[in-house]
Design an enzyme around this catalytic site. Structure first.
Site, PDB file in Angstrom:
ATOM      1  N   SER A 120      -6.917   1.770  -2.290  1.00  0.00           N
ATOM      2  CA  SER A 120      -7.049   3.231  -2.269  1.00  0.00           C
ATOM      3  C   SER A 120      -6.433   3.825  -1.010  1.00  0.00           C
ATOM      4  O   SER A 120      -5.974   4.957  -1.020  1.00  0.00           O
ATOM      5  CB  SER A 120      -8.521   3.631  -2.324  1.00  0.00           C
ATOM      6  OG  SER A 120      -9.087   3.253  -3.545  1.00  0.00           O
ATOM      7  N   HIS A 141      -0.831   1.754  -6.825  1.00  0.00           N
ATOM      8  CA  HIS A 141      -2.134   2.416  -6.871  1.00  0.00           C
ATOM      9  C   HIS A 141      -2.360   2.897  -8.304  1.00  0.00           C
ATOM     10  O   HIS A 141      -1.823   3.920  -8.719  1.00  0.00           O
ATOM     11  CB  HIS A 141      -2.136   3.567  -5.862  1.00  0.00           C
ATOM     12  CG  HIS A 141      -3.416   4.315  -5.811  1.00  0.00           C
ATOM     13  ND1 HIS A 141      -3.500   5.635  -5.447  1.00  0.00           N
ATOM     14  CD2 HIS A 141      -4.685   3.923  -6.094  1.00  0.00           C
ATOM     15  CE1 HIS A 141      -4.765   6.017  -5.507  1.00  0.00           C
ATOM     16  NE2 HIS A 141      -5.497   5.003  -5.897  1.00  0.00           N
ATOM     17  N   GLU A 153       0.897   5.409  -8.598  1.00  0.00           N
ATOM     18  CA  GLU A 153       1.595   5.741  -7.351  1.00  0.00           C
ATOM     19  C   GLU A 153       2.122   4.404  -6.806  1.00  0.00           C
ATOM     20  O   GLU A 153       1.335   3.471  -6.616  1.00  0.00           O
ATOM     21  CB  GLU A 153       0.568   6.367  -6.400  1.00  0.00           C
ATOM     22  CG  GLU A 153       1.105   6.970  -5.142  1.00  0.00           C
ATOM     23  CD  GLU A 153      -0.034   7.607  -4.318  1.00  0.00           C
ATOM     24  OE1 GLU A 153      -1.206   7.193  -4.450  1.00  0.00           O
ATOM     25  OE2 GLU A 153       0.269   8.502  -3.520  1.00  0.00           O
ATOM     26  N   ASN A 191      -4.702   9.755  -2.211  1.00  0.00           N
ATOM     27  CA  ASN A 191      -6.026   9.648  -1.612  1.00  0.00           C
ATOM     28  C   ASN A 191      -6.158  10.298  -0.243  1.00  0.00           C
ATOM     29  O   ASN A 191      -7.268  10.492   0.233  1.00  0.00           O
ATOM     30  CB  ASN A 191      -6.484   8.187  -1.583  1.00  0.00           C
ATOM     31  CG  ASN A 191      -7.030   7.779  -2.933  1.00  0.00           C
ATOM     32  OD1 ASN A 191      -7.391   8.630  -3.733  1.00  0.00           O
ATOM     33  ND2 ASN A 191      -7.063   6.495  -3.215  1.00  0.00           N
TER      34      ASN A 191
HETATM   35  P1  NAD Z   1     -15.240  -3.019  -7.228  1.00  0.00           P
HETATM   36  O1  NAD Z   1     -16.242  -3.036  -6.131  1.00  0.00           O
HETATM   37  O2  NAD Z   1     -15.644  -2.505  -8.566  1.00  0.00           O
HETATM   38  O3  NAD Z   1     -14.615  -4.502  -7.447  1.00  0.00           O
HETATM   39  C1  NAD Z   1     -14.138  -5.295  -6.425  1.00  0.00           C
HETATM   40  C2  NAD Z   1     -14.150  -6.730  -6.907  1.00  0.00           C
HETATM   41  O4  NAD Z   1     -13.501  -7.556  -5.931  1.00  0.00           O
HETATM   42  C3  NAD Z   1     -15.579  -7.306  -7.088  1.00  0.00           C
HETATM   43  O5  NAD Z   1     -15.739  -7.832  -8.396  1.00  0.00           O
HETATM   44  C4  NAD Z   1     -15.651  -8.413  -6.028  1.00  0.00           C
HETATM   45  O6  NAD Z   1     -16.460  -9.504  -6.415  1.00  0.00           O
HETATM   46  C5  NAD Z   1     -14.177  -8.791  -5.937  1.00  0.00           C
HETATM   47  N1  NAD Z   1     -13.838  -9.545  -4.726  1.00  0.00           N
HETATM   48  C6  NAD Z   1     -14.244  -9.307  -3.451  1.00  0.00           C
HETATM   49  N2  NAD Z   1     -13.739 -10.249  -2.634  1.00  0.00           N
HETATM   50  C7  NAD Z   1     -13.002 -11.099  -3.413  1.00  0.00           C
HETATM   51  C8  NAD Z   1     -12.243 -12.265  -3.164  1.00  0.00           C
HETATM   52  N3  NAD Z   1     -12.152 -12.765  -1.932  1.00  0.00           N
HETATM   53  N4  NAD Z   1     -11.611 -12.871  -4.189  1.00  0.00           N
HETATM   54  C9  NAD Z   1     -11.711 -12.373  -5.454  1.00  0.00           C
HETATM   55  N5  NAD Z   1     -12.422 -11.280  -5.752  1.00  0.00           N
HETATM   56  C10 NAD Z   1     -13.063 -10.638  -4.738  1.00  0.00           C
HETATM   57  O7  NAD Z   1     -14.009  -2.187  -6.653  1.00  0.00           O
HETATM   58  P2  NAD Z   1     -12.824  -1.450  -7.479  1.00  0.00           P
HETATM   59  O8  NAD Z   1     -13.225  -0.037  -7.714  1.00  0.00           O
HETATM   60  O9  NAD Z   1     -12.407  -2.306  -8.614  1.00  0.00           O
HETATM   61  O10 NAD Z   1     -11.695  -1.427  -6.357  1.00  0.00           O
HETATM   62  C11 NAD Z   1     -10.831  -2.519  -6.149  1.00  0.00           C
HETATM   63  C12 NAD Z   1      -9.630  -2.028  -5.350  1.00  0.00           C
HETATM   64  O11 NAD Z   1      -8.943  -1.007  -6.103  1.00  0.00           O
HETATM   65  C13 NAD Z   1     -10.042  -1.390  -4.017  1.00  0.00           C
HETATM   66  O12 NAD Z   1      -9.088  -1.690  -3.044  1.00  0.00           O
HETATM   67  C14 NAD Z   1     -10.045   0.093  -4.349  1.00  0.00           C
HETATM   68  O13 NAD Z   1      -9.851   0.888  -3.218  1.00  0.00           O
HETATM   69  C15 NAD Z   1      -8.869   0.174  -5.314  1.00  0.00           C
HETATM   70  N6  NAD Z   1      -8.874   1.315  -6.249  1.00  0.00           N
HETATM   71  C16 NAD Z   1     -10.046   1.738  -6.816  1.00  0.00           C
HETATM   72  C17 NAD Z   1     -10.002   2.789  -7.729  1.00  0.00           C
HETATM   73  C18 NAD Z   1     -11.248   3.275  -8.435  1.00  0.00           C
HETATM   74  O14 NAD Z   1     -11.200   4.309  -9.118  1.00  0.00           O
HETATM   75  N7  NAD Z   1     -12.370   2.561  -8.361  1.00  0.00           N
HETATM   76  C19 NAD Z   1      -8.771   3.401  -8.053  1.00  0.00           C
HETATM   77  C20 NAD Z   1      -7.594   2.904  -7.468  1.00  0.00           C
HETATM   78  C21 NAD Z   1      -7.665   1.855  -6.563  1.00  0.00           C
END
Ligand code: NAD
Length: 284
Positions: A120, A141, A153, A191
């Site tokens: 993000s 992204h 993005e 963001n």
């Molecule tokens: P989330 O908390 O739902 O999921 C994160 C996952 O990563 C979890 O299942 C966790 O167990 C896993 N994880 C953590 N450490 C790990 C490792 N060492 N190896 C493998 N898996 C591991 O978070 P999310 O919302 O899916 O976000 C993930 C990424 O995407 C973040 O960087 C976030 O900023 C980005 N993002 C999120 C959104 C959104 O709308 N939620 C949108 C765009 C980008």
């Protein structure tokens, strides 16, 4: 030649959507997370999402649930990524987590494998520095929910090569996505604006200027937005919002990015939004 085998690291909100989108567009997916329970939950959610998507689909083409699920290998074993042509990383928005993941995959994946960070706010140049292939790292992204959102993005890091951009464009075209390319900066375009807007909306709620429903109503009714900032925060995940605004605060050293105390309190209280049923609103 088609990019066929894609590694997806992290099976949370975003990893689930990316894996589903890839499988639905005919890719072989290796979905990796740290615990088997998380992967079991991911598999169940993908099945639910496909059933839900099928109900609202406008085309005649039906999605074959079994076929899609069978294209995804759910695993806690990073070694499977030694066969990946392309990796999309979606782990928790914490630098220490991401750093650890990139040094691991850098040692396992083929030398020509491109790494796309779905972050993000963390700068792509910093992420690339955790590998020995900075020219093959870029940001993609994705928007949430991934299978339903047509555009991403794309972020060019300091060392990202033109070949890497071309490979990523091919990957996105295969997934049916369009893209806008921007240069690297914490939070990129989307963001840097969205996180400030959400944070300020939480301050408005904290200051009791309006209720959550009324704050969102103003954005929907007056500006024509599909969702208000607090509904959007619940969809993204309040923990991810807090981590992202902290990344912006740390990178810019600018007080305008200080996280709202109410947002911190909600995350401490375990209110993460839609993903666990309670945030600014309650979900069944
Ligand atoms: P989330 O908390 O739902 O999921 C994160 C996952 O990563 C979890 O299942 C966790 O167990 C896993 N994880 C953590 N450490 C790990 C490792 N060492 N190896 C493998 N898996 C591991 O978070 P999310 O919302 O899916 O976000 C993930 C990424 O995407 C973040 O960087 C976030 O900023 C980005 N993002 C999120 C959104 C959104 O709308 N939620 C949108 C765009 C980008």
């Amino acid at each position: 030649m088609k990019i066929q085998t894609v590694g997806v690291v992290g099976a949370g909100v975003m990893g689930i959507g990316v894996a589903q989108n890839l499988a639905q567009t005919g890719h072989d997916v290796i979905l990796v997370d740290i615990k088997a329970e998380i992967l079991d939950k991911a598999q169940q959610e993908i099945k639910n999402n496909i059933r839900f998507q099928s109900l609202f689909q406008k085309t005649d083409k039906t999605i074959n649930l079994e076929e899609v699920i069978n294209r995804i290998e759910f695993s806690t074993d990073y070694k499977l990524l030694e066969n990946a042509d392309f990796v999309i990383e979606n782990v928790t928005e914490k630098w220490d987590n991401k750093k650890q993941v990139y040094s691991l995959i850098d040692a396992i994946c083929p030398a020509d494998c491109v790494f796309a960070a779905n972050t993000s706010a963390i700068p792509i140049t910093r992420i690339a520095s955790a590998t020995k292939r900075a020219d093959k790292v870029l940001g993609i992204h994705f928007m949430n929910p991934v299978p339903m959102k047509p555009m991403v993005e794309m972020i060019r890091g300091y060392h990202t090569s033109e070949t890497t951009i071309e490979i990523a464009q091919k990957m996105l075209a295969q997934m049916g996505k369009e893209w806008v390319i921007v240069n690297d900066s914490p939070g990129f375009v989307s963001n840097r604006v969205l996180m400030l807007t959400i944070n300020e909306a939480v301050f408005l709620l904290q200051d009791q200027v309006a209720t959550a429903a009324d704050i969102d109503k103003i954005f929907k009714g007056c500006f024509g937005h599909k969702m208000g900032p607090l509904e959007t925060a619940d969809l993204i995940g309040l923990d991810t919002i807090l981590f992202s605004i902290e990344v912006l605060y740390e990178n810019f050293n600018d007080s305008k990015y200080r996280p709202c105390p109410l947002l911190k309190k909600m995350v401490d209280a375990g209110l993460y939004g839609r993903k666990n049923g309670k945030g600014f609103y309650v979900y069944q």
